[in-house]
Write a protein that holds these residues in place. Structure first.
Motif, PDB file in Angstrom:
ATOM      1  N   GLY A   1       0.674  -1.311  -0.002  1.00  0.00           N
ATOM      2  CA  GLY A   1       0.149   0.080   0.189  1.00  0.00           C
ATOM      3  C   GLY A   1       0.804   1.246   0.134  1.00  0.00           C
ATOM      4  N   GLY A   2       0.218   2.469   0.421  1.00  0.00           N
ATOM      5  CA  GLY A   2       0.947   3.709   0.537  1.00  0.00           C
ATOM      6  C   GLY A   2       1.532   3.732   1.714  1.00  0.00           C
ATOM      7  N   ILE A   3       2.127   5.065   1.911  1.00  0.00           N
ATOM      8  CA  ILE A   3       2.580   5.200   3.440  1.00  0.00           C
ATOM      9  C   ILE A   3       1.790   4.924   4.411  1.00  0.00           C
ATOM     10  CG2 ILE A   3       3.194   7.226   4.960  1.00  0.00           C
ATOM     11  CD1 ILE A   3       4.299   8.741   2.407  1.00  0.00           C
ATOM     12  N   ALA A   4       2.494   4.083   5.484  1.00  0.00           N
ATOM     13  CA  ALA A   4       1.661   3.709   6.557  1.00  0.00           C
ATOM     14  C   ALA A   4       2.574   3.486   7.779  1.00  0.00           C
ATOM     15  CB  ALA A   4       1.049   2.243   6.221  1.00  0.00           C
ATOM     16  N   ASP A   5       2.019   3.371   8.852  1.00  0.00           N
ATOM     17  CA  ASP A   5       2.925   2.890  10.228  1.00  0.00           C
ATOM     18  C   ASP A   5       2.622   1.425  10.475  1.00  0.00           C
ATOM     19  OD1 ASP A   5       3.750   5.471  10.335  1.00  0.00           O
ATOM     20  OD2 ASP A   5       2.209   6.139  11.642  1.00  0.00           O
ATOM     21  N   LEU A   6       3.666   0.670  10.972  1.00  0.00           N
ATOM     22  CA  LEU A   6       3.613  -0.637  11.360  1.00  0.00           C
ATOM     23  C   LEU A   6       3.654  -0.526  12.760  1.00  0.00           C
ATOM     24  CD1 LEU A   6       3.682  -3.700  10.780  1.00  0.00           C
ATOM     25  CD2 LEU A   6       6.331  -3.475  10.717  1.00  0.00           C
ATOM     26  N   ALA A   7       2.462  -1.216  13.311  1.00  0.00           N
ATOM     27  CA  ALA A   7       2.359  -1.051  14.723  1.00  0.00           C
ATOM     28  C   ALA A   7       2.688  -2.629  15.303  1.00  0.00           C
ATOM     29  CB  ALA A   7       1.027  -0.870  15.279  1.00  0.00           C
ATOM     30  N   LEU A   8       3.760  -2.841  15.986  1.00  0.00           N
ATOM     31  CA  LEU A   8       4.085  -4.205  16.286  1.00  0.00           C
ATOM     32  C   LEU A   8       4.377  -4.255  18.054  1.00  0.00           C
ATOM     33  CD1 LEU A   8       6.491  -6.381  14.510  1.00  0.00           C
ATOM     34  CD2 LEU A   8       7.274  -5.967  16.800  1.00  0.00           C
ATOM     35  N   ARG A   9       3.927  -5.284  18.420  1.00  0.00           N
ATOM     36  CA  ARG A   9       4.104  -5.721  19.902  1.00  0.00           C
ATOM     37  C   ARG A   9       4.850  -6.826  20.033  1.00  0.00           C
ATOM     38  NH1 ARG A   9      -0.615  -6.896  24.666  1.00  0.00           N
ATOM     39  NH2 ARG A   9       0.660  -6.927  26.309  1.00  0.00           N
ATOM     40  N   TYR A  10       6.043  -6.666  20.530  1.00  0.00           N
ATOM     41  CA  TYR A  10       6.716  -7.980  20.621  1.00  0.00           C
ATOM     42  C   TYR A  10       7.133  -8.650  21.918  1.00  0.00           C
ATOM     43  CZ  TYR A  10      11.440 -10.719  20.405  1.00  0.00           C
ATOM     44  OH  TYR A  10      12.163 -11.784  20.699  1.00  0.00           O
ATOM     45  N   ARG A  11       6.796  -9.894  22.198  1.00  0.00           N
ATOM     46  CA  ARG A  11       6.736 -10.587  23.644  1.00  0.00           C
ATOM     47  C   ARG A  11       7.768 -11.272  23.918  1.00  0.00           C
ATOM     48  NH1 ARG A  11       0.818 -12.857  23.887  1.00  0.00           N
ATOM     49  NH2 ARG A  11       1.128 -12.950  21.518  1.00  0.00           N
ATOM     50  N   GLY A  12       8.964 -11.336  23.080  1.00  0.00           N
ATOM     51  CA  GLY A  12       9.912 -12.316  23.278  1.00  0.00           C
ATOM     52  C   GLY A  12      10.930 -11.793  24.254  1.00  0.00           C
ATOM     53  N   ASP A  13      11.933 -12.396  24.565  1.00  0.00           N
ATOM     54  CA  ASP A  13      12.752 -11.919  25.572  1.00  0.00           C
ATOM     55  C   ASP A  13      14.296 -11.691  24.862  1.00  0.00           C
ATOM     56  OD1 ASP A  13      11.228 -12.258  27.898  1.00  0.00           O
ATOM     57  OD2 ASP A  13      11.726 -14.664  27.988  1.00  0.00           O
ATOM     58  N   ASP A  14      14.366 -12.273  23.758  1.00  0.00           N
ATOM     59  CA  ASP A  14      15.844 -11.740  22.980  1.00  0.00           C
ATOM     60  C   ASP A  14      15.585 -10.829  22.147  1.00  0.00           C
ATOM     61  OD1 ASP A  14      17.002 -13.761  24.547  1.00  0.00           O
ATOM     62  OD2 ASP A  14      16.094 -15.313  23.103  1.00  0.00           O
ATOM     63  N   ASN A  15      16.574 -10.813  21.051  1.00  0.00           N
ATOM     64  CA  ASN A  15      16.689  -9.744  19.964  1.00  0.00           C
ATOM     65  C   ASN A  15      15.460  -9.688  19.130  1.00  0.00           C
ATOM     66  OD1 ASN A  15      19.462 -10.459  20.780  1.00  0.00           O
ATOM     67  ND2 ASN A  15      19.771  -8.716  19.414  1.00  0.00           N
ATOM     68  N   LEU A  16      15.066  -8.700  18.757  1.00  0.00           N
ATOM     69  CA  LEU A  16      14.353  -8.239  17.912  1.00  0.00           C
ATOM     70  C   LEU A  16      14.881  -7.244  16.492  1.00  0.00           C
ATOM     71  CD1 LEU A  16      11.280  -7.889  16.538  1.00  0.00           C
ATOM     72  CD2 LEU A  16      10.824  -6.068  17.895  1.00  0.00           C
TER      73      LEU A  16
END
Length: 461
Positions: free
Chosen positions: A358-373
């Motif tokens: 799509g066009g310009i957008a924001d990616l909202a992300l919730r990470y529940r891990g304990d190591d690297n993202l």
């Protein structure tokens, strides 16, 4: 096969040819015999189903080719209708009207020649339907004098009040194009990069009870030749055209191994890895000197699963070194099979390869891990070399649980969660329309209600 006849077909990606000179659409139906919405209509303005299971590949010499990946059809869908219609004249004016299904090796598995068409302007030519754990092909030949609007209404498509049904036209002599031969599609030519048909194939987690064999399997043959490239359509172009397309390659085994896949088109591919075990999991591409390249997977997570991005060398031979404690399954997929980002929340775990069109957008992300993202972006607008990726941009490199909002430029764009040992959720927010024409890499998606109503009105985009 005669009208009303049916036969089992192999549960594989089928290539289907519809002859001769009719417009083609596909409806995906639930047990109630109805579509769930306009997204379940595949036609010239929306040539790929959101699941990626059904796609129109293009037209050649009056023959429209489509693909039905039966293994990828969603469980809620029980029937797949192949529909033909005319813009002028009636179905009886179409000479050589037929539907034929081919297996991946080019073998014809079902064929129906329509010999009793009348004054109808739209017809359900054939259907694929579930039966006894498999799929059958039925020769239907059911016509609709009131055209696509009548056919669509019968199958749950809501026709807008201001969208008049197609008027019955007096029969006009039909001048068909030359008949296409009844033969399997031409083989893929790797030296000529071509755009793949768009469409996502959603990530499939391991089924309950998944257990690959306890011993490594025998050498697996190279993947079968993929279908020919889709042809440009007057009703709209695919929204993902970057990279080559090929049949997925699957191998299972146990513990450490080296996986070799021959005959792939050079360029980026997606590797889907699932491991059952509580030890270390590592994956590396092997160079031409048989040395480990940059690490693709480096995880101590139990029962690892995820998708990563790697590159097929120019010789079309991909070699991967796997270190795993336990049974595993690996699948090599074309880039077009990666999961699409939308405003609907996506819930996964582990590394993944996502596509933004799509066009310009924001990616909202919730990470529940304990190591690297770690998240990298590959911006493909204007990048026309399908055998190589542009330079990536690292946008997230953090440790532990967190919430992130990542601004995305206009698509086409690859969002690569390179490391993500743990569950995460992601969706697009504040999505803007495209502000510029698509140049390389893809086109804007036209799968929407107005496009479906245009199909009913015979409108060409």
């Amino acid at each position: 096969m005669i009208k009303g006849g049916n036969a089992f077909v192999p549960t594989v990606p089928l290539r289907i040819a519809v002859r001769n000179g009719v417009d083609v659409a596909v409806l995906l139906l639930t047990e109630q015999g109805r579509v769930r919405g306009d997204a379940d209509i595949v036609f010239h303005g929306a040539p790929v189903h959101p699941s990626g299971a059904v796609r129109l590949l293009g037209e050649e010499s009056g023959t429209v080719w489509l693909e039905a990946g039966l293994t990828a059809v969603e469980g809620e869908i029980v029937r797949v209708l192949v529909v033909g219609s005319t813009e002028t004249g009636a179905m009886r004016d179409v000479h050589g009207l037929s539907v034929e299904a081919f297996a991946p090796d080019g073998t014809s598995v079902a064929r129906y020649e329509v010999t009793d068409a009348g004054g109808e302007t739209a017809m359900v030519l054939a259907e694929l339907y579930r039966r006894a754990g498999g799929w059958k092909f039925r020769a239907v030949g059911q016509g609709y004098v009131n055209g696509l609007a009548g056919l669509a209404t019968d199958h749950g498509v809501e026709v807008a009040e201001n969208a008049p049904a197609q008027a019955e036209a007096a029969p006009i002599p039909f001048q068909p194009p030359p008949a296409a031969p009844s033969q399997a599609p031409a083989p893929y030519q790797p030296q000529a990069p071509v755009p793949p048909p768009q469409g996502p194939v959603p990530y499939q987690p391991p089924a309950p009870g998944f257990a690959p064999p306890s011993a490594p399997p025998p050498t697996v043959a190279a993947p079968p030749s993929p279908p020919p490239p889709p042809q440009p359509q007057p009703g709209g172009a695919p929204d993902w055209t970057y990279g080559s397309v090929f049949e997925p390659y699957v191998q299972t085994g146990r513990d450490n191994d080296v996986i070799t896949v021959n005959g792939l088109p050079p360029g980026p591919v997606v590797v889907d890895l699932q491991v059952q075990g509580d030890g270390y999991t590592g994956l590396w591409p092997l160079t031409r000197f048989n040395k480990e390249g940059d690490s693709l997977v480096n995880s101590t997570e139990d029962n690892f699963r995820g998708r990563v991005l790697t590159q097929v060398p120019g010789n079309g031979r991909l070699r991967l070194q796997l270190k795993a404690d336990g049974p595993w399954r690996i699948e090599v997929l074309p880039l077009a099979a990666a999961t699409r980002l939308t405003e609907e929340e996506l819930e996964c775990r582990g590394p993944d390869v996502l596509l933004h069109t799509g066009g310009i957008a924001d990616l909202a992300l919730r990470y529940r891990g304990d190591d690297n993202l770690i998240i990298n972006l590959y911006e493909l607008a204007g990048h026309d070399d399908p055998a190589a990726l542009p330079t990536d941009e690292n946008v997230v490199n953090e440790i532990g649980r967190r919430r992130e909002t990542v601004p995305l430029p206009e698509g086409p764009l690859i969002v690569h969660l390179e490391m993500a040992d743990g569950p995460w959720r992601a969706r697009l927010v504040d999505v803007q329309p495209h502000s510029r024409p698509r140049v390389g890499g893809g086109q804007a998606n036209v799968t929407d209600i107005s496009a479906a109503q245009g199909w009913l009105r015979r409108g060409r985009r």
